[in-house]
Design an enzyme around this catalytic site. Sequence first.
Site, short mmCIF file in Angstrom:
data_model
loop_
_atom_site.label_atom_id
_atom_site.label_comp_id
_atom_site.label_asym_id
_atom_site.label_seq_id
_atom_site.Cartn_x
_atom_site.Cartn_y
_atom_site.Cartn_z
N LEU A 35 17.92 25.10 46.80
CA LEU A 35 16.79 24.16 46.74
C LEU A 35 17.23 22.71 46.97
CD1 LEU A 35 14.71 25.71 43.76
CD2 LEU A 35 14.49 26.15 46.21
N ASN A 37 17.19 21.20 49.72
CA ASN A 37 16.26 20.57 50.65
C ASN A 37 14.95 21.37 50.73
OD1 ASN A 37 15.64 18.46 52.47
ND2 ASN A 37 16.02 19.81 54.21
N PHE A 82 20.40 30.89 57.07
CA PHE A 82 19.79 29.60 57.40
C PHE A 82 20.38 28.46 56.58
CE2 PHE A 82 16.49 32.80 58.16
CZ PHE A 82 16.03 32.45 59.42
N SER A 126 22.50 26.05 66.91
CA SER A 126 21.63 25.00 67.43
C SER A 126 22.00 24.66 68.86
CB SER A 126 21.80 23.75 66.56
OG SER A 126 21.21 22.63 67.16
N THR A 128 22.39 21.93 69.74
CA THR A 128 23.30 20.78 69.61
C THR A 128 24.72 21.16 70.03
OG1 THR A 128 23.84 18.94 68.13
CG2 THR A 128 23.98 21.12 67.17
N TYR A 150 27.48 17.15 62.00
CA TYR A 150 26.52 18.26 61.89
C TYR A 150 26.75 19.26 63.02
CZ TYR A 150 22.30 20.95 62.65
OH TYR A 150 21.43 21.99 62.89
N LYS A 154 28.28 23.35 63.17
CA LYS A 154 27.67 24.52 63.83
C LYS A 154 28.68 25.14 64.79
CE LYS A 154 23.73 24.50 61.85
NZ LYS A 154 23.42 25.58 60.91
N PHE A 179 16.35 25.59 69.96
CA PHE A 179 16.12 24.31 70.63
C PHE A 179 15.36 23.42 69.63
CE2 PHE A 179 18.21 24.22 74.73
CZ PHE A 179 18.91 25.41 74.58
N ASP A 314 21.68 10.30 71.62
CA ASP A 314 20.61 11.09 72.26
C ASP A 314 20.95 11.38 73.72
OD1 ASP A 314 18.91 11.43 70.17
OD2 ASP A 314 17.40 9.99 70.83
P1 NAD Z 1 15.87 23.26 55.84
O1 NAD Z 1 16.66 22.16 55.27
O2 NAD Z 1 14.40 23.23 55.71
O3 NAD Z 1 16.38 24.67 55.27
C1 NAD Z 1 17.71 24.88 54.90
C2 NAD Z 1 17.69 25.50 53.51
O4 NAD Z 1 19.05 25.75 53.09
C3 NAD Z 1 17.06 24.59 52.46
O5 NAD Z 1 16.09 25.31 51.74
C4 NAD Z 1 18.23 24.19 51.56
O6 NAD Z 1 17.82 24.00 50.21
C5 NAD Z 1 19.17 25.37 51.74
N1 NAD Z 1 20.59 25.08 51.53
C6 NAD Z 1 21.33 24.06 52.05
N2 NAD Z 1 22.60 24.15 51.63
C7 NAD Z 1 22.68 25.23 50.84
C8 NAD Z 1 23.72 25.84 50.10
N3 NAD Z 1 24.96 25.31 50.06
N4 NAD Z 1 23.48 26.95 49.39
C9 NAD Z 1 22.22 27.49 49.38
N5 NAD Z 1 21.19 26.95 50.05
C10 NAD Z 1 21.41 25.84 50.77
O7 NAD Z 1 16.28 23.37 57.39
P2 NAD Z 1 15.67 24.25 58.54
O8 NAD Z 1 15.06 23.33 59.52
O9 NAD Z 1 14.87 25.35 57.99
O10 NAD Z 1 17.00 24.80 59.20
C11 NAD Z 1 17.53 26.08 58.88
C12 NAD Z 1 18.84 26.25 59.62
O11 NAD Z 1 18.62 26.12 61.03
C13 NAD Z 1 19.90 25.20 59.26
O12 NAD Z 1 21.16 25.84 59.22
C14 NAD Z 1 19.82 24.23 60.42
O13 NAD Z 1 21.05 23.58 60.64
C15 NAD Z 1 19.50 25.15 61.57
N6 NAD Z 1 18.80 24.46 62.68
C16 NAD Z 1 17.66 23.76 62.41
C17 NAD Z 1 17.02 23.10 63.45
C18 NAD Z 1 15.78 22.30 63.18
O14 NAD Z 1 15.40 21.50 64.03
N7 NAD Z 1 15.09 22.46 62.08
C19 NAD Z 1 17.54 23.16 64.75
C20 NAD Z 1 18.68 23.92 64.98
C21 NAD Z 1 19.31 24.57 63.93
C1 UD1 Z 2 17.98 16.31 66.79
C2 UD1 Z 2 19.47 16.29 66.55
C3 UD1 Z 2 20.03 17.66 66.82
C4 UD1 Z 2 19.31 18.70 65.99
C5 UD1 Z 2 17.82 18.61 66.28
C6 UD1 Z 2 17.00 19.55 65.47
C7 UD1 Z 2 20.17 13.98 67.02
C8 UD1 Z 2 20.91 13.09 67.94
N1 UD1 Z 2 20.08 15.26 67.39
O1 UD1 Z 2 17.74 16.69 68.11
O2 UD1 Z 2 21.41 17.68 66.53
O3 UD1 Z 2 19.78 19.99 66.30
O4 UD1 Z 2 17.38 17.29 65.98
O5 UD1 Z 2 17.03 19.22 64.11
O6 UD1 Z 2 19.68 13.57 65.98
N2 UD1 Z 2 12.41 10.50 69.06
C9 UD1 Z 2 11.72 9.31 69.13
N3 UD1 Z 2 11.31 8.74 67.95
C10 UD1 Z 2 11.56 9.30 66.73
C11 UD1 Z 2 12.28 10.52 66.69
C12 UD1 Z 2 12.69 11.08 67.87
O7 UD1 Z 2 11.46 8.78 70.20
O8 UD1 Z 2 11.18 8.72 65.71
C13 UD1 Z 2 12.82 11.13 70.33
C14 UD1 Z 2 14.32 11.29 70.45
O9 UD1 Z 2 14.88 10.14 71.02
C15 UD1 Z 2 14.40 12.52 71.37
C16 UD1 Z 2 13.16 13.35 71.00
O10 UD1 Z 2 12.28 12.43 70.36
O11 UD1 Z 2 14.28 12.13 72.72
C17 UD1 Z 2 13.46 14.49 70.06
O12 UD1 Z 2 14.15 13.97 68.91
P1 UD1 Z 2 14.42 14.86 67.60
O13 UD1 Z 2 13.17 15.48 67.15
O14 UD1 Z 2 15.17 14.01 66.65
O15 UD1 Z 2 15.34 16.04 68.15
P2 UD1 Z 2 16.70 15.97 68.99
O16 UD1 Z 2 17.16 14.59 69.22
O17 UD1 Z 2 16.48 16.81 70.19
#
Ligand code: NAD
Ligand code: UD1
Length: 358
Positions: A35, A37, A82, A126, A128, A150, A154, A179, A314
Site C-alpha cells: 500500500l 502507492n 506489478f 515498460s 521505457t 526507474y 526495469k 506503452f 523526453d
Molecule cells: P501503482 O503505483 O499504481 O501500482 C504499484 C503497486 O505496487 C502499488 O499498489 C504499490 O503500493 C505496490 N508496491 C510498490 N512497492 C511495493 C513493495 N515493495 N512491496 C509490495 N507492494 C509494493 O503503479 P501502476 O501504474 O499500477 O504500475 C504497475 C507496474 O507497471 C509497476 O511495476 C510499473 O513500474 C509498471 N509500469 C507502469 C506504467 C504506467 O504508466 N502506469 C508503465 C509501464 C510499466
Molecule cells: C513516462 C516516463 C516513462 C514511464 C511512463 C509511464 C518520463 C521521461 N518517462 O513516459 O519512463 O514508463 O511515463 O509511466 O517521465 N506531457 C506534457 N505535460 C505533462 C505531462 C506530460 O506535455 O504535464 C507530455 C510529455 O512531454 C510526453 C507525453 O505528454 O510527450 C506523455 O508523457 P507521460 O504521460 O509522462 O509519459 P511518458 O513520458 O511517455
Amino acid sequence: MKNKILVTGGAGYIGSHTCIALHEAGYDIVVYDNLSNSSREAVRRVSTLIGQSIEFIEGDIRDAELLKQVFTEHQIFGVMHFAGLKAVGESVAKPLLYYNNNVSGTITLLEVMAAANVKNLVFSSSATVYGDPDVLPIDESAKRSCTNPYGQSKLMVEHMLQDLAATDEGWNLIALRYFNPVGAHPSGQIGEDPNDIPNNLMPYISQVAVGKLKKLSIFGNDYATVDGTGVRDFIHVTDLAQGHVAALNYLEQQKGLTKDCSDKESANKNSTIGFLPINLGTGKGTSVLELVTAFSEVSGQDIPYQFSARRAGDIASCYASADKAKDLLNWEAKLSITEMCQDTWRWQSKNPRGYHSA
Ligand code: NAD
Ligand code: UD1
C-alpha cells in the site's frame, strides 16, 4: 480447482484492473501489496465489482518470510508482478530506493518462488527499456537502453529474468512492456489515483478538466511530429489487463495445461517459454495535443494549456509494434482514444479526490 495467481502490487492502478480481468477469466487471486502507492479502498472496490471478497495480504515484496508464508498457505500457480515504484523524477532523486524496491524486491520474490517451485511469472516491464528508439514502430528486438534509475530498474530485472531462464529451463518468464496505460474501469469505480501532482499526461489533463489543476503545460511543441508535440501509444488499462490474461493463457497452453490444472510438478515440465518479452500497445501514435482535444470533446470541459520547454529525458515519438502480442497471445487492443478519455473522465468526475473521495 482454478489456478491461483499471486498479484503483487494488485492494489495499484494496473494491478487492480487486472485482478478484475483475472477473476472474470476464471482465476483465483491473492493480492499482495504494501500500500505504499495505493489504498485498501481500491481493494474494497474491486471486491464489490467482482461480487466477492478478495484475499488481500498487506506485505512488502522484500519481506521474504511473509512471502514464504504466502506460498506455503496458498497453492500458487504463478505470479503477476506489478509491485514497484514508478515515478521517473523521484527515481533520479532517490536511486537507491528504486533499486532496492524494484530490483532487490524482485530478487527476493524470485528466490521465494524458486524455493516454492513456482516458476511462472508475468512481469510489468515498460516501453521505457527502449530509451530513444531508432526505428518506429518499436518491436521487441529493438536495442534497449535507459537513462534514469526507474528505467534501469526495469532493464535490470529483464536481464535477471533472461539469465534465470538461461540457467533453468523450468522458468516461464513473460515481460510485458507496457506503452502508455490510461483510462479506467467503465464503472468509474477504480482508476489511476496519483498521490501528488501527476507527472503523467492523462491524469494531469483529467485533473485540469475537473478543476483541481488550473492549466496543463505541454512540454515542447517543436518535435518532429504531426503537430510538434510528443507522440505516444496510449493504451486503455482494461485492454492492458486483458493482455495479462492472454499472456497467462499462452503460458498455460505452451505447457499443455488447462486453467483448472494446478499440479505443480507437471506445471514445471515441458516448459518452452524461458524469457519472453512482449509489447502491449495499440500500435498507434497520438500526439499530446490530439489527446487534449479528444479529452475536451468527451468531457465537455475546457482544458487550458500553455506550451513550455521540453521535459528533460523526453523523446519525440514512441509507439509499439503490436504484432508479437497478436501472433503469440492472440491479443490486440480494442479501445479507442475516445473510450480512453470517456472512462478516465467518468472515474475523475465521480472521484475528484481519487479514493479519498469515498
Ligand atoms: P501503482 O503505483 O499504481 O501500482 C504499484 C503497486 O505496487 C502499488 O499498489 C504499490 O503500493 C505496490 N508496491 C510498490 N512497492 C511495493 C513493495 N515493495 N512491496 C509490495 N507492494 C509494493 O503503479 P501502476 O501504474 O499500477 O504500475 C504497475 C507496474 O507497471 C509497476 O511495476 C510499473 O513500474 C509498471 N509500469 C507502469 C506504467 C504506467 O504508466 N502506469 C508503465 C509501464 C510499466
Ligand atoms: C513516462 C516516463 C516513462 C514511464 C511512463 C509511464 C518520463 C521521461 N518517462 O513516459 O519512463 O514508463 O511515463 O509511466 O517521465 N506531457 C506534457 N505535460 C505533462 C505531462 C506530460 O506535455 O504535464 C507530455 C510529455 O512531454 C510526453 C507525453 O505528454 O510527450 C506523455 O508523457 P507521460 O504521460 O509522462 O509519459 P511518458 O513520458 O511517455
